[in-house]
Design a protein around this motif. Structure first.
Motif, PDB file in Angstrom:
ATOM      1  N   SER A   4       0.840  -1.196   0.000  1.00 44.01           N
ATOM      2  CA  SER A   4       0.000   0.000   0.000  1.00 44.01           C
ATOM      3  C   SER A   4       0.875   1.246   0.000  1.00 44.01           C
ATOM      4  O   SER A   4       2.029   1.217   0.403  1.00 44.01           O
ATOM      5  N   LYS A   5       0.291   2.333  -0.457  1.00 42.95           N
ATOM      6  CA  LYS A   5       1.042   3.582  -0.521  1.00 42.95           C
ATOM      7  C   LYS A   5       1.210   4.151   0.883  1.00 42.95           C
ATOM      8  O   LYS A   5       0.324   4.037   1.724  1.00 42.95           O
ATOM      9  N   PRO A   6       2.345   4.797   1.129  1.00 45.84           N
ATOM     10  CA  PRO A   6       2.571   5.380   2.462  1.00 45.84           C
ATOM     11  C   PRO A   6       1.686   6.602   2.676  1.00 45.84           C
ATOM     12  O   PRO A   6       1.268   7.269   1.732  1.00 45.84           O
ATOM     13  N   THR A   7       1.424   6.881   3.927  1.00 42.50           N
ATOM     14  CA  THR A   7       0.739   8.117   4.286  1.00 42.50           C
ATOM     15  C   THR A   7       1.769   9.234   4.253  1.00 42.50           C
ATOM     16  O   THR A   7       2.871   9.094   4.777  1.00 42.50           O
ATOM     17  N   ILE A   8       1.407  10.324   3.633  1.00 42.76           N
ATOM     18  CA  ILE A   8       2.314  11.466   3.540  1.00 42.76           C
ATOM     19  C   ILE A   8       1.846  12.508   4.555  1.00 42.76           C
ATOM     20  O   ILE A   8       0.690  12.935   4.542  1.00 42.76           O
ATOM     21  N   LEU A   9       2.750  12.886   5.435  1.00 39.96           N
ATOM     22  CA  LEU A   9       2.472  13.893   6.463  1.00 39.96           C
ATOM     23  C   LEU A   9       3.164  15.187   6.047  1.00 39.96           C
ATOM     24  O   LEU A   9       4.389  15.243   5.951  1.00 39.96           O
ATOM     25  N   LEU A  10       2.375  16.213   5.765  1.00 35.22           N
ATOM     26  CA  LEU A  10       2.899  17.494   5.294  1.00 35.22           C
ATOM     27  C   LEU A  10       2.963  18.476   6.461  1.00 35.22           C
ATOM     28  O   LEU A  10       1.941  18.807   7.073  1.00 35.22           O
ATOM     29  N   ILE A  11       4.179  18.936   6.776  1.00 35.55           N
ATOM     30  CA  ILE A  11       4.396  19.856   7.896  1.00 35.55           C
ATOM     31  C   ILE A  11       4.848  21.203   7.343  1.00 35.55           C
ATOM     32  O   ILE A  11       5.934  21.313   6.773  1.00 35.55           O
ATOM     33  N   PRO A  12       4.015  22.239   7.500  1.00 32.39           N
ATOM     34  CA  PRO A  12       4.380  23.560   6.971  1.00 32.39           C
ATOM     35  C   PRO A  12       5.383  24.286   7.856  1.00 32.39           C
ATOM     36  O   PRO A  12       5.689  23.842   8.964  1.00 32.39           O
ATOM     37  N   ARG A  70       0.041   0.679  12.013  1.00 32.57           N
ATOM     38  CA  ARG A  70       1.002  -0.044  11.182  1.00 32.57           C
ATOM     39  C   ARG A  70       1.131   0.568   9.785  1.00 32.57           C
ATOM     40  O   ARG A  70       1.353  -0.119   8.800  1.00 32.57           O
ATOM     41  N   LYS A  71       1.023   1.889   9.727  1.00 32.90           N
ATOM     42  CA  LYS A  71       1.152   2.607   8.458  1.00 32.90           C
ATOM     43  C   LYS A  71       2.595   3.018   8.226  1.00 32.90           C
ATOM     44  O   LYS A  71       3.314   3.350   9.155  1.00 32.90           O
ATOM     45  N   GLU A  72       2.983   3.003   6.979  1.00 29.19           N
ATOM     46  CA  GLU A  72       4.257   3.579   6.567  1.00 29.19           C
ATOM     47  C   GLU A  72       4.003   5.081   6.416  1.00 29.19           C
ATOM     48  O   GLU A  72       2.968   5.491   5.896  1.00 29.19           O
ATOM     49  N   VAL A  73       4.932   5.913   6.867  1.00 33.75           N
ATOM     50  CA  VAL A  73       4.736   7.360   6.847  1.00 33.75           C
ATOM     51  C   VAL A  73       5.938   8.033   6.199  1.00 33.75           C
ATOM     52  O   VAL A  73       7.083   7.721   6.527  1.00 33.75           O
ATOM     53  N   VAL A  74       5.653   8.955   5.291  1.00 31.19           N
ATOM     54  CA  VAL A  74       6.687   9.814   4.712  1.00 31.19           C
ATOM     55  C   VAL A  74       6.395  11.221   5.210  1.00 31.19           C
ATOM     56  O   VAL A  74       5.279  11.730   5.050  1.00 31.19           O
ATOM     57  N   VAL A  75       7.376  11.842   5.839  1.00 28.25           N
ATOM     58  CA  VAL A  75       7.208  13.186   6.394  1.00 28.25           C
ATOM     59  C   VAL A  75       7.855  14.191   5.441  1.00 28.25           C
ATOM     60  O   VAL A  75       9.033  14.067   5.115  1.00 28.25           O
ATOM     61  N   VAL A  76       7.057  15.167   5.012  1.00 26.91           N
ATOM     62  CA  VAL A  76       7.543  16.235   4.137  1.00 26.91           C
ATOM     63  C   VAL A  76       7.467  17.526   4.944  1.00 26.91           C
ATOM     64  O   VAL A  76       6.394  17.898   5.426  1.00 26.91           O
ATOM     65  N   MET A  77       8.611  18.178   5.095  1.00 26.33           N
ATOM     66  CA  MET A  77       8.692  19.352   5.966  1.00 26.33           C
ATOM     67  C   MET A  77       9.152  20.568   5.179  1.00 26.33           C
ATOM     68  O   MET A  77       9.998  20.454   4.308  1.00 26.33           O
ATOM     69  N   HIS A  78       8.588  21.713   5.535  1.00 24.27           N
ATOM     70  CA  HIS A  78       8.991  22.965   4.899  1.00 24.27           C
ATOM     71  C   HIS A  78       9.545  23.924   5.953  1.00 24.27           C
ATOM     72  O   HIS A  78       8.931  24.125   6.999  1.00 24.27           O
ATOM     73  N   SER A  79      10.694  24.490   5.678  1.00 23.61           N
ATOM     74  CA  SER A  79      11.285  25.561   6.469  1.00 23.61           C
ATOM     75  C   SER A  79      11.324  25.209   7.955  1.00 23.61           C
ATOM     76  O   SER A  79      11.838  24.163   8.324  1.00 23.61           O
TER      77      SER A  79
END
Length: 105
Positions: A4-12, A70-79
Motif C-alpha cells: 500500500s502507498k505510504p501516508t504522507i504527512l505534510l508539515i508547513p 502499522r502505516k508507513e509514513v513519509v514526512v515532508v517538511m517545509h522551512s
C-alpha cells in the motif's frame, strides 16, 4: 514493507496553517496517497510554545497514531517545520523500529 502507498504527512513552516498544503495534498490524494496536513501548535498558539511542544504535537497527534495503525509514513517538511518535524521522528524511523510494520520512511 507493505504494497500500500505510504501516508504522507505534510508539515508547513512557521506562520503557515496546514491548509497551506491543501493544493498539494489534493493532488497526492488523486494519485491514491493518504495525506495528512497539520498546523503546528506555535502557529497562532501561545508565544511560549517551543520547538519541543511542536515536536510533541506531531508525535502524539499524528505519528504515534499512524504508526500504531502499522502505516508507513513519509514526512515532508517545509522551512521551520523541519526542526520540530525532525525531532518528532526520533525513535520512530525505520532504523529505530525495523521490526515493526508502521514507521516513518
Amino acid at each position: 514493507m507493505s504494497l500500500s502507498k505510504p501516508t504522507i504527512l505534510l508539515i508547513p513552516g512557521a506562520w503557515h496553517r496546514g491548509s497551506t498544503f491543501e493544493p498539494v495534498a489534493a493532488l497526492l490524494r488523486t494519485q491514491g496517497y493518504p495525506v495528512e496536513t497539520l498546523t503546528l501548535l506555535s502557529v497562532g498558539g501561545p508565544t511560549s510554545t517551543t520547538v519541543a511542544n511542536d515536536a510533541a504535537h506531531i508525535q502524539k497527534r499524528y505519528l504515534d497514531d499512524l504508526i500504531s495503525q502499522r502505516k508507513e509514513v513519509v514526512v515532508v517538511m517545509h522551512s521551520y517545520g523541519g526542526i520540530p518535524g525532525t525531532e518528532s521522528v526520533k525513535g520512530r524511523a525505520r532504523r529505530d523500529i525495523a521490526a515493526q510494520a508502521g514507521r516513518v520512511e
